[in-house]
Write a protein that holds these residues in place. Structure first.
Motif, PDB file in Angstrom:
ATOM      1  N   PHE A  77       0.828  -1.203   0.000  1.00 42.18           N
ATOM      2  CA  PHE A  77       0.000   0.000   0.000  1.00 42.18           C
ATOM      3  C   PHE A  77       0.864   1.256   0.000  1.00 42.18           C
ATOM      4  O   PHE A  77       0.644   2.178  -0.797  1.00 42.18           O
ATOM      5  CB  PHE A  77      -0.924  -0.015   1.210  1.00 42.18           C
ATOM      6  CG  PHE A  77      -1.695   1.252   1.408  1.00 42.18           C
ATOM      7  CD1 PHE A  77      -2.744   1.576   0.564  1.00 42.18           C
ATOM      8  CD2 PHE A  77      -1.369   2.129   2.436  1.00 42.18           C
ATOM      9  CE1 PHE A  77      -3.466   2.749   0.739  1.00 42.18           C
ATOM     10  CE2 PHE A  77      -2.076   3.300   2.617  1.00 42.18           C
ATOM     11  CZ  PHE A  77      -3.133   3.610   1.760  1.00 42.18           C
ATOM     12  N   LEU A  78       1.869   1.277   0.868  1.00 40.53           N
ATOM     13  CA  LEU A  78       2.758   2.438   0.943  1.00 40.53           C
ATOM     14  C   LEU A  78       3.594   2.563  -0.324  1.00 40.53           C
ATOM     15  O   LEU A  78       3.841   3.679  -0.808  1.00 40.53           O
ATOM     16  CB  LEU A  78       3.660   2.319   2.169  1.00 40.53           C
ATOM     17  CG  LEU A  78       2.964   2.380   3.534  1.00 40.53           C
ATOM     18  CD1 LEU A  78       3.960   2.117   4.654  1.00 40.53           C
ATOM     19  CD2 LEU A  78       2.281   3.729   3.731  1.00 40.53           C
ATOM     20  N   ARG A  79       4.021   1.436  -0.866  1.00 39.51           N
ATOM     21  CA  ARG A  79       4.805   1.476  -2.104  1.00 39.51           C
ATOM     22  C   ARG A  79       3.982   2.053  -3.246  1.00 39.51           C
ATOM     23  O   ARG A  79       4.493   2.815  -4.075  1.00 39.51           O
ATOM     24  CB  ARG A  79       5.303   0.080  -2.460  1.00 39.51           C
ATOM     25  CG  ARG A  79       6.190   0.039  -3.708  1.00 39.51           C
ATOM     26  CD  ARG A  79       6.786  -1.326  -3.917  1.00 39.51           C
ATOM     27  NE  ARG A  79       5.766  -2.354  -4.079  1.00 39.51           N
ATOM     28  CZ  ARG A  79       6.027  -3.647  -4.224  1.00 39.51           C
ATOM     29  NH1 ARG A  79       7.286  -4.065  -4.197  1.00 39.51           N
ATOM     30  NH2 ARG A  79       5.044  -4.517  -4.367  1.00 39.51           N
ATOM     31  N   GLY A  80       2.686   1.697  -3.288  1.00 37.60           N
ATOM     32  CA  GLY A  80       1.816   2.256  -4.306  1.00 37.60           C
ATOM     33  C   GLY A  80       1.715   3.770  -4.196  1.00 37.60           C
ATOM     34  O   GLY A  80       1.736   4.484  -5.204  1.00 37.60           O
ATOM     35  N   LEU A  81       1.628   4.279  -2.957  1.00 38.16           N
ATOM     36  CA  LEU A  81       1.568   5.725  -2.748  1.00 38.16           C
ATOM     37  C   LEU A  81       2.849   6.409  -3.205  1.00 38.16           C
ATOM     38  O   LEU A  81       2.817   7.467  -3.847  1.00 38.16           O
ATOM     39  CB  LEU A  81       1.319   6.033  -1.267  1.00 38.16           C
ATOM     40  CG  LEU A  81      -0.036   5.629  -0.688  1.00 38.16           C
ATOM     41  CD1 LEU A  81      -0.074   5.936   0.804  1.00 38.16           C
ATOM     42  CD2 LEU A  81      -1.171   6.346  -1.410  1.00 38.16           C
ATOM     43  N   VAL A  82       3.989   5.793  -2.858  1.00 37.20           N
ATOM     44  CA  VAL A  82       5.277   6.385  -3.223  1.00 37.20           C
ATOM     45  C   VAL A  82       5.456   6.376  -4.739  1.00 37.20           C
ATOM     46  O   VAL A  82       5.836   7.390  -5.346  1.00 37.20           O
ATOM     47  CB  VAL A  82       6.428   5.617  -2.546  1.00 37.20           C
ATOM     48  CG1 VAL A  82       7.781   6.093  -3.084  1.00 37.20           C
ATOM     49  CG2 VAL A  82       6.377   5.808  -1.036  1.00 37.20           C
ATOM     50  N   TYR A  83       5.174   5.243  -5.384  1.00 40.04           N
ATOM     51  CA  TYR A  83       5.398   5.119  -6.824  1.00 40.04           C
ATOM     52  C   TYR A  83       4.433   5.969  -7.635  1.00 40.04           C
ATOM     53  O   TYR A  83       4.730   6.348  -8.778  1.00 40.04           O
ATOM     54  CB  TYR A  83       5.291   3.659  -7.250  1.00 40.04           C
ATOM     55  CG  TYR A  83       6.465   2.803  -6.814  1.00 40.04           C
ATOM     56  CD1 TYR A  83       7.473   3.324  -6.007  1.00 40.04           C
ATOM     57  CD2 TYR A  83       6.568   1.469  -7.194  1.00 40.04           C
ATOM     58  CE1 TYR A  83       8.538   2.553  -5.597  1.00 40.04           C
ATOM     59  CE2 TYR A  83       7.640   0.685  -6.786  1.00 40.04           C
ATOM     60  CZ  TYR A  83       8.616   1.237  -5.989  1.00 40.04           C
ATOM     61  OH  TYR A  83       9.676   0.448  -5.584  1.00 40.04           O
ATOM     62  N   GLU A  84       3.258   6.274  -7.072  1.00 42.41           N
ATOM     63  CA  GLU A  84       2.311   7.147  -7.770  1.00 42.41           C
ATOM     64  C   GLU A  84       2.771   8.600  -7.759  1.00 42.41           C
ATOM     65  O   GLU A  84       2.353   9.390  -8.609  1.00 42.41           O
ATOM     66  CB  GLU A  84       0.925   7.064  -7.115  1.00 42.41           C
ATOM     67  CG  GLU A  84       0.185   5.763  -7.407  1.00 42.41           C
ATOM     68  CD  GLU A  84      -1.133   5.694  -6.658  1.00 42.41           C
ATOM     69  OE1 GLU A  84      -1.484   6.689  -5.973  1.00 42.41           O
ATOM     70  OE2 GLU A  84      -1.809   4.660  -6.748  1.00 42.41           O
ATOM     71  N   ASN A  85       3.613   8.939  -6.801  1.00 39.79           N
ATOM     72  CA  ASN A  85       4.004  10.337  -6.623  1.00 39.79           C
ATOM     73  C   ASN A  85       5.415  10.658  -7.100  1.00 39.79           C
ATOM     74  O   ASN A  85       5.764  11.836  -7.184  1.00 39.79           O
ATOM     75  CB  ASN A  85       3.882  10.724  -5.145  1.00 39.79           C
ATOM     76  CG  ASN A  85       2.453  10.876  -4.696  1.00 39.79           C
ATOM     77  OD1 ASN A  85       1.840  11.921  -4.859  1.00 39.79           O
ATOM     78  ND2 ASN A  85       1.889   9.807  -4.134  1.00 39.79           N
ATOM     79  N   MET A  86       6.215   9.626  -7.380  1.00 40.93           N
ATOM     80  CA  MET A  86       7.572   9.890  -7.850  1.00 40.93           C
ATOM     81  C   MET A  86       8.099   8.715  -8.654  1.00 40.93           C
ATOM     82  O   MET A  86       7.478   7.637  -8.685  1.00 40.93           O
ATOM     83  CB  MET A  86       8.508  10.188  -6.671  1.00 40.93           C
ATOM     84  CG  MET A  86       8.769   9.019  -5.751  1.00 40.93           C
ATOM     85  SD  MET A  86       9.829   9.454  -4.335  1.00 40.93           S
ATOM     86  CE  MET A  86       8.650  10.328  -3.307  1.00 40.93           C
ATOM     87  N   ASP A  87       9.201   8.921  -9.314  1.00 42.07           N
ATOM     88  CA  ASP A  87       9.838   7.883 -10.109  1.00 42.07           C
ATOM     89  C   ASP A  87      10.152   6.679  -9.218  1.00 42.07           C
ATOM     90  O   ASP A  87      10.767   6.827  -8.167  1.00 42.07           O
ATOM     91  CB  ASP A  87      11.136   8.438 -10.708  1.00 42.07           C
ATOM     92  CG  ASP A  87      11.840   7.423 -11.591  1.00 42.07           C
ATOM     93  OD1 ASP A  87      11.270   6.339 -11.816  1.00 42.07           O
ATOM     94  OD2 ASP A  87      12.965   7.701 -12.048  1.00 42.07           O
ATOM     95  N   PRO A  88       9.692   5.465  -9.612  1.00 41.17           N
ATOM     96  CA  PRO A  88       9.948   4.268  -8.804  1.00 41.17           C
ATOM     97  C   PRO A  88      11.424   4.057  -8.461  1.00 41.17           C
ATOM     98  O   PRO A  88      11.744   3.550  -7.389  1.00 41.17           O
ATOM     99  CB  PRO A  88       9.424   3.126  -9.679  1.00 41.17           C
ATOM    100  CG  PRO A  88       8.353   3.769 -10.499  1.00 41.17           C
ATOM    101  CD  PRO A  88       8.846   5.165 -10.771  1.00 41.17           C
TER     102      PRO A  88
END
Length: 246
Positions: A77-88
Motif C-alpha cells: 500500500f505504501l509502495r503504491g503511494l510512493v510510486y504514484e508520486n515519484m519515479d519508482p
C-alpha cells in the motif's frame, strides 16, 4: 467527587513510571524532557522490532502467515503511494524509511489505548522531533537532486516573496507536529476526563471501561493520523523530486 486531570494521571501510573519533567541547561538552552515519554517510546520501538521480526522471520511465499500478509499489505500500500508520486527508481530507496515511519507512528498512536500506558505521540516533543526529521529529509532530497538550485524556489515567482516562502516552508513541520500531537493528546485527555466525571476507581484495569467507549474511534484516529503524516511526508519529498524531473 470530580478528580483533576493531574490526579487521574497519577492514579493511572500504576507501574510507577517517572513522570516529573527532567530539566537541565545545555549552554544557553533550557531543555525539558518527559521521562515517561522516553520510556513509552522505547517500549514502542521494542514492539515495532518484535512485530517486524516476527512477521519476516519465517517468510513463506506459498503459505504466508497472518503477520507476513499484514506486513506485505502495508508495504504494498505504501509502495503504491510512493510510486504514484515519484519515479519508482527514486522512491524505492525511500521505502524502508516510509514503512518504518508509518509503523512507528501507528504503534505510537495506538499504544495509549492500552490501559495505564501513554502514546509517545501525545507528547509534542515526539511529534516535533518526527516533523523536524521530515523537514531536513525534504531539504536533503532537494539538494541531492538539484544541488544549490533547490533553494531557487524560495525566490519564485518574485524575489520579494522570499519572507513568505520561508514562512511557508517552516510552517510544514509545525503543522505536521501539532496536527498529530493535537489529535492523539486530545483523545487521551478525553478518556482521562471521563474517568474523573464518572468517578470510577482508576486503579481498576487502568480505567478500562471508559477507554472501551472511545476505543473504536481512537483506533480510527490513530490509523488516520499515521497515514496523514506519512502521506504528507511522501508529498513533500515527491514535490522536490518531481521538480527535478521536469
Amino acid at each position: 467527587m470530580v478528580k483533576s486531570l493531574e490526579q487521574i494521571h497519577e492514579e493511572l501510573n500504576v507501574w510507577g513510571f517517572p513522570h516529573h519533567p527532567w530539566e537541565f541547561t545545555l549552554g544557553n538552552t533550557h531543555i525539558v524532557l518527559n521521562p515517561k515519554t522516553l520510556v513509552m517510546t522505547w517500549i514502542v520501538m521494542l514492539l515495532v522490532i518484535v512485530f517486524t521480526v516476527s512477521a519476516t522471520r519465517n517468510m513463506n511465499m506459498k503459505r504466508p502467515g497472518k503477520l507476513q500478509l499484514m506486513v506485505e499489505e502495508i508495504f504494498q500500500f505504501l509502495r503504491g503511494l510512493v510510486y504514484e508520486n515519484m519515479d519508482p527508481k527514486k522512491g524505492a530507496g525511500l521505502m524502508s524509511l516510509i514503512f518504518t515511519l508509518f509503523i512507528f507512528l501507528l504503534f505510537s498512536n495506538l499504544w495509549g489505548l492500552v490501559p495505564t500506558m501513554m502514546s509517545p505521540t501525545a507528547d509534542v516533543n515526539t511529534t516535533a522531533g518526527m516533523a523536524i526529521m521530515v523537514f531536513f529529509l525534504v531539504q536533503f532530497m532537494g539538494i541531492r537532486y538539484k544541488g544549490a538550485g533547490h533553494f531557487k524556489h524560495f525566490l519564485e515567482p518574485f524575489p520579494f516573496f522570499l519572507p513568505l516562502t520561508i514562512v511557508e516552508e517552516l510552517a510544514k513541520p509545525v503543522t505536521l507536529a501539532f496536527r498529530l500531537y493535537g489529535n492523539i493528546y486530545g483523545g487521551e485527555v478525553l478518556i482521562a476526563v471521563l474517568l474523573g466525571l464518572l468517578g470510577l476507581n482508576t486503579f481498576i484495569f487502568g480505567g478500562f471501561i471508559p477507554s472501551v467507549v472511545w476505543l473504536a474511534f481512537s483506533i480510527f484516529v490513530g490509523f488516520i493520523q499515521a497515514f496523514i503524516f506519512t502521506m504528507l511526508t511522501i508529498a513533500y519529498i515527491s514535490q522536490v523530486v518531481k521538480e527535478h524531473e521536469h
